[in-house]
Design an enzyme around this catalytic site. Sequence first.
Site, PDB file in Angstrom:
ATOM      1  N   ASP A 109       0.563  65.473  32.748  1.00  0.00           N
ATOM      2  CA  ASP A 109       1.562  64.833  33.608  1.00  0.00           C
ATOM      3  C   ASP A 109       1.032  64.390  34.971  1.00  0.00           C
ATOM      4  O   ASP A 109       1.795  63.865  35.784  1.00  0.00           O
ATOM      5  CB  ASP A 109       2.758  65.778  33.796  1.00  0.00           C
ATOM      6  CG  ASP A 109       2.360  67.138  34.338  1.00  0.00           C
ATOM      7  OD1 ASP A 109       1.168  67.524  34.208  1.00  0.00           O
ATOM      8  OD2 ASP A 109       3.228  67.824  34.895  1.00  0.00           O
ATOM      9  N   GLU A 192      -6.247  79.145  38.136  1.00  0.00           N
ATOM     10  CA  GLU A 192      -7.449  78.485  38.685  1.00  0.00           C
ATOM     11  C   GLU A 192      -8.376  79.526  39.301  1.00  0.00           C
ATOM     12  O   GLU A 192      -9.587  79.554  39.045  1.00  0.00           O
ATOM     13  CB  GLU A 192      -7.072  77.469  39.779  1.00  0.00           C
ATOM     14  CG  GLU A 192      -6.198  76.312  39.310  1.00  0.00           C
ATOM     15  CD  GLU A 192      -4.703  76.604  39.404  1.00  0.00           C
ATOM     16  OE1 GLU A 192      -4.314  77.785  39.574  1.00  0.00           O
ATOM     17  OE2 GLU A 192      -3.920  75.633  39.291  1.00  0.00           O
TER      18      GLU A 192
HETATM   19  N1  UDP Z   1       2.184  73.157  29.045  1.00  0.00           N
HETATM   20  C1  UDP Z   1       2.048  73.746  27.779  1.00  0.00           C
HETATM   21  N2  UDP Z   1       3.030  74.617  27.348  1.00  0.00           N
HETATM   22  C2  UDP Z   1       4.146  74.917  28.093  1.00  0.00           C
HETATM   23  C3  UDP Z   1       4.262  74.335  29.369  1.00  0.00           C
HETATM   24  C4  UDP Z   1       3.260  73.465  29.812  1.00  0.00           C
HETATM   25  O1  UDP Z   1       1.070  73.466  27.085  1.00  0.00           O
HETATM   26  O2  UDP Z   1       4.980  75.710  27.637  1.00  0.00           O
HETATM   27  C5  UDP Z   1       1.134  72.219  29.532  1.00  0.00           C
HETATM   28  C6  UDP Z   1       1.692  70.911  30.126  1.00  0.00           C
HETATM   29  O3  UDP Z   1       1.774  69.897  29.138  1.00  0.00           O
HETATM   30  C7  UDP Z   1       0.687  70.588  31.226  1.00  0.00           C
HETATM   31  C8  UDP Z   1       0.182  71.967  31.665  1.00  0.00           C
HETATM   32  O4  UDP Z   1       0.458  72.858  30.592  1.00  0.00           O
HETATM   33  O5  UDP Z   1      -0.395  69.810  30.747  1.00  0.00           O
HETATM   34  C9  UDP Z   1       0.852  72.468  32.947  1.00  0.00           C
HETATM   35  O6  UDP Z   1       2.251  72.524  32.764  1.00  0.00           O
HETATM   36  P1  UDP Z   1       3.300  71.889  33.808  1.00  0.00           P
HETATM   37  O7  UDP Z   1       2.911  70.485  34.096  1.00  0.00           O
HETATM   38  O8  UDP Z   1       4.660  72.158  33.291  1.00  0.00           O
HETATM   39  O9  UDP Z   1       3.025  72.821  35.078  1.00  0.00           O
HETATM   40  P2  UDP Z   1       3.073  72.460  36.628  1.00  0.00           P
HETATM   41  O10 UDP Z   1       2.272  71.219  36.831  1.00  0.00           O
HETATM   42  O11 UDP Z   1       4.502  72.266  36.949  1.00  0.00           O
HETATM   43  O12 UDP Z   1       2.451  73.659  37.244  1.00  0.00           O
HETATM   44 MN    MN Z   2       2.308  69.457  35.820  1.00  0.00          MN
END
Ligand code: UDP
Ligand code: MN
Length: 251
Positions: A109, A192
């Site tokens: 995203d 991280e």
């Molecule tokens: N993701 C996943 N399983 C989940 C939630 C998220 O594989 O149950 C993946 C999502 O597609 C993204 C990454 O993990 O590539 C980080 O998730 P998200 O963008 O929701 O986290 P944020 O950026 O809000 O920390």
């Molecule tokens: Mn994200």
Amino acid sequence: MRIIPPLYIITPTYRRPEQIAELTRLAQTLMHVQNVHWLVIEDAKEKTPHVTELLSRTGISFEHLLAPMPESYKLRKGSKPRGVSNRNRGLEWLRENATSGVFYFADDDNTYDIKIFEEMRSTEKVSMWPVGLCTKTGLSTPILKNGSFSGFFDGWIAGRKFPVDMAGFAVSVKFLLERPRAAMPYKPGFEEDGFLKSLAPFEPKQIEFKAQNCTKILVWHTQTRKNEPALAIDTAKYGNTNLIMLRQQIV
Ligand code: UDP
Ligand code: MN
């Protein structure tokens, strides 16, 4: 002839209404990048057919892998370790298949300027650069004072040794292979930091700074608004129309 080092892009993804939109954007970014191998890893028990179809028509060299989040974390209340099983699966794939080049954790995203991929390609150990739209401070980056490293700027330091965003660093494959135990912990907020600490011996003073000594923002931690699953189509009313095929493309 100079051979350009391969880039391994590890992308966690999961089935939701936004999934294909996000992956379309990222795929079409990566179509501009040379010598890239895209590891698309679904947090799912089965491959999503529309993901398979998208990957095969981009022309990008890819792997489509599965790594469901362990049930124990799924059932937990509060924040979950999102994308961790996927990224660890990516590391496992690299250990079995890669010998050189650089890898990067690219969530599905975020928004990537294609310049960032050329910046990271020359990584010798671990490189870092600024990430925009990260936390309330709007920015996460190493701080350079008169050109020298002097700490990290991030809205949430939380005692982390490496308070950086997932989109803000890349690692050399050789450097990873020399560290057989390096992995990402299932620890929300500390993924991280935990991963970078698992690369020990590695200290902040060894970081290679990219994006013109961390003066340019080439990647953005964008977040897409969540969409509700779409309503079912009234098949009695629309049985012999294009709506039936379209609805199958929407979650
Ligand atoms: N993701 C996943 N399983 C989940 C939630 C998220 O594989 O149950 C993946 C999502 O597609 C993204 C990454 O993990 O590539 C980080 O998730 P998200 O963008 O929701 O986290 P944020 O950026 O809000 O920390
Ligand atoms: Mn994200």
